[in-house]
Design an enzyme around this catalytic site. Structure first.
Site, short mmCIF file in Angstrom:
data_model
loop_
_atom_site.label_atom_id
_atom_site.label_comp_id
_atom_site.label_asym_id
_atom_site.label_seq_id
_atom_site.Cartn_x
_atom_site.Cartn_y
_atom_site.Cartn_z
N TYR A 308 -31.10 44.43 -19.53
CA TYR A 308 -30.51 45.49 -20.17
C TYR A 308 -31.48 46.79 -20.00
CZ TYR A 308 -28.07 42.00 -23.05
OH TYR A 308 -27.22 40.97 -23.38
N PHE A 311 -30.13 48.59 -17.01
CA PHE A 311 -28.54 49.08 -17.25
C PHE A 311 -28.66 50.50 -18.09
CE2 PHE A 311 -26.67 44.59 -16.76
CZ PHE A 311 -26.69 44.73 -15.52
N LYS A 317 -23.13 56.58 -16.01
CA LYS A 317 -22.27 55.64 -16.37
C LYS A 317 -21.85 55.81 -17.96
CE LYS A 317 -23.32 51.39 -17.20
NZ LYS A 317 -23.73 49.83 -16.85
N GLU A 371 -20.73 40.59 -29.10
CA GLU A 371 -21.70 40.22 -28.02
C GLU A 371 -22.16 38.50 -28.31
OE1 GLU A 371 -23.85 39.47 -25.10
OE2 GLU A 371 -23.08 41.40 -25.38
N MET A 399 -16.03 36.75 -26.58
CA MET A 399 -14.70 37.47 -26.70
C MET A 399 -13.46 36.83 -26.37
SD MET A 399 -14.85 39.93 -23.33
CE MET A 399 -16.86 40.17 -23.42
N GLU A 414 -18.05 47.03 -20.33
CA GLU A 414 -18.68 47.26 -19.13
C GLU A 414 -19.05 45.85 -18.42
OE1 GLU A 414 -22.61 48.87 -19.37
OE2 GLU A 414 -22.98 47.98 -21.41
N GLU A 423 -18.20 39.64 -12.05
CA GLU A 423 -18.93 39.15 -13.08
C GLU A 423 -17.82 38.64 -14.15
OE1 GLU A 423 -21.92 41.73 -14.52
OE2 GLU A 423 -22.84 41.64 -12.58
#
Length: 617
Positions: A308, A311, A317, A371, A399, A414, A423
């Site tokens: 994390y 990222f 981004k 999440e 989700m 993302e 992914e």
């Protein structure tokens, strides 16, 4: 000799390792000490000496200097041993072949005895199969030194009016390393061509895709500037700059009368500071060049804190995502409160971007953060209380199965990987769009993958030599790898492969894909696999890309993905490279399959996802 590729930090990338070519010095210890005093890191020289008469057939005959003239650590660090240039194992005359073989065996044995780190062998003609065989025999027998194969970047026959045949020295090298089974200890020592006959740009790109260990620069190539100091032409500087992404060493070969040989060494170090470009991406990727990583499986494996953190360092981004959300909210009717659901929220960088948009536009936004990672949820709850004023609804669910109390106007995710869909972004967003209004917006809106044929013997050998004990070699070559490519050559421009669009209201949804691609090789090369990229349209004109032609400046989130071949394929100039690529799925997994049609046919690679697949659950 300077170590290769063991530095840390950006400054290490600027450090230039420079050696000095010294042909048969009367006293090798004095030659080494003198070169060190002049600032050089090592010398290249012959271990044998013409003062010694070599008796090939006599055991125990003296072939060169005694090892006692230097201690073992100096032999091991400061000397690259040049094999006698007149040795010709591929002579058409039998007694020359036999004598040369005995000489070579003697010199290789002596180099091993001294603990020399690298030997230098020059290729002077096209056919070197006998030399390759003997060398491979020794490498397989446990010799530990590297082999520097010395050839010109551009063969003199290419610009000589007297030459009956024009040679491409790359072909000599390619055949030689093929005979040696692509052994990773084989590298190149390339003679820089003069400024009147520089190697063409396409061939220079191909050399950069090879394991180049050293560039040899004659002192006669240097110009004298207004201060009386030696410098290289702009053209030569550009060539050196191209190699600075690799851990290449430089060797000065003194072929003119020079009073102070240290000036050339100091100038090369100056170029290390002048030519090196230390941008955001180079700083981020330092140490990860050509390092193989397995693609993430975030659906079935909870990401760890360090992932994390990596990222979240990519401001480019998240700034782009924020601009996309900004434009989407701007397009939403002003009298209504948009419902924005961030799916796969992680530790909340996209949630923060949505909050920022609300503050900038002075608009009320209803935000959900979905999440499934329970440990990331812990962070989201803390941020909601301490940073976001409890304005975000935190949901710890997948989700694809979550049943929200209301529908979303904007869905933000993302979930993209190095190949766009690798992914399972299509499956995840398709599952989440159940709670997106028919008039709703998905960010991203679409993404496209690309493939290009790749030459990288470095990647090929990384796969071959780092095989896990519990995996077969076939398994390793049927697995794609995420890597920041440095030592590679893209054989032909990439072509678009698969595109996914969201929301996708077409029923039934089918995310299986197949495409056949065709590339043309502009020059002879060695095909070792295919490299994949992607680009995405987040919303309207807001895009992100790792495609070389449209790369988003300073973005560091994604490295390219490599789909390897188990055996390198020789490709002649003008040949069409044809391949097929599949994206296949089942109830439990998604996987890729690929194969080659031309110039050779291969079996289907990774059939039924036997070696690599992405788990859905």
């Amino acid at each position: 000799m300077a170590e290769e590729g063991n530095g840390s930090g950006v400054e290490k990338r600027k450090r230039m390792s420079v050696g000095l070519y010294v042909s048969c010095p009367p006293n090798i210890k004095q030659a080494v000490n003198g070169s060190i005093e002049y600032g050089y890191h090592f010398i290249v020289t012959q271990l044998t000496h013409p003062n010694y008469t070599r008796e090939i057939s006599k055991i125990g005959s003296v072939i060169g200097r005694t090892d006692r003239v230097m201690n073992s650590s100096d032999w091991n660090r400061l000397v690259v041993a040049q094999i006698t240039p007149t040795i010709d194992l591929d002579s058409e005359v039998e007694h020359i072949r036999e004598h040369s073989k005995k000489m070579l065996m003697q010199e290789l044995g002596f180099a091993s005895h001294l603990g020399i780190p690298a030997i230098w062998i020059s290729l002077t003609k096209p056919n070197n199969v006998q030399l390759a065989r003997v060398l491979l025999e020794k490498l397989m027998g446990g010799f530990t030194y590297s082999v520097w194969v010395n050839i010109p970047m551009l063969h003199p026959s290419r610009f000589s009016c007297l030459a009956e045949t024009q040679y491409d020295s790359w072909n000599w090298w390619n055949e030689f390393r093929t005979y040696c089974n692509y052994d990773k200890r084989l590298g190149l020592a390339l003679n820089l061509s003069d400024s009147k006959h520089l190697v063409p740009p396409s061939e220079l790109k191909r050399w950069i895709g090879e394991p180049v260990r050293a560039i040899i620069i004659p002192t006669s190539y240097f110009l004298i500037n207004q201060h009386g100091k030696p410098v290289l032409s702009k053209l030569h500087q550009e060539v050196i700059k191209k190699f600075m992404s690799l851990d290449v060493q430089y060797i000065i070969k003194n072929d003119v009368d020079t009073n102070d040989i240290s000036l050339y060494n100091r100038y090369i170090h100056f170029l290390g500071k002048k030519l090196f470009v230390g941008d955001t991406v180079s700083e981020f990727v330092h140490g990860f060049e050509d390092f193989l990583q397995n693609p993430l499986q975030p659906l079935t494996e909870h990401l760890e804190t360090n992932i994390y953190e990596i990222f979240e360092k990519d401001d480019v981004k998240y700034d782009s995502y924020q601009r996309a959300v900004y434009k989407a909210v701007e397009d939403f009717p002003g009298e209504k409160t948009p419902v924005i659901m961030v799916v796969g929220a992680g530790r909340g960088p996209l949630v923060q971007a949505v909050i920022n948009v609300g503050l900038i536009l002075n608009r009320k936004i209803k935000i959900y953060a979905v999440e499934k990672n329970p440990f990331a949820i812990n962070t989201l709850i803390h941020r909601s209380k301490e940073e976001w004023g409890n304005q975000v609804t935190i949901v710890n669910e997948d989700m694809r199965t979550y049943k929200p109390p209301e529908q979303a106007d904007i869905l933000v995710s993302e979930l993209l990987g190095s190949f766009g869909d690798n992914e399972l972004s299509p499956e995840c967003i398709d599952g989440a769009q159940r709670f997106l209004k028919k008039s709703g917006i998905s960010i991203p809106q679409s993404y496209t993958s690309y493939l290009a044929p790749l030459q990288s013997i470095k990647i090929f050998n990384e796969i071959r030599t780092n095989r896990p004990l519990d995996k077969t070699l076939q398994y390793c070559y049927e697995t794609p790898y995420v890597t920041h490519l440095a030592n590679f050559y893209e054989i032909a421009p990439s072509l678009p492969l698969f595109t996914f669009t969201h929301p996708n209201w077409i029923e039934p949804i089918n995310n299986q894909r197949y495409k056949k691609l065709k590339f043309r090789a502009e020059q002879s090369c060695l095909l070792t696999g295919f490299v994949g990229y992607f680009d995405t349209i987040l919303y309207k004109d807001v895009t992100l890309s790792i495609h070389p032609e449209t790369y988003t400046p300073d973005m560091v989130s994604w490295f390219p993905i490599v789909f390897p071949l188990e055996n390198p394929v020789h490709v002649e100039e003008g040949t069409w490279i044809e391949m097929s690529f599949w994206r296949v799925d089942s109830d439990e997994k998604v996987w890729y399959e690929w194969c080659l049609h031309n110039p050779v046919k291969t079996g289907i690679i990774n059939p039924n996802g036997r070696s690599y697949f992405i788990k859905k659950h």
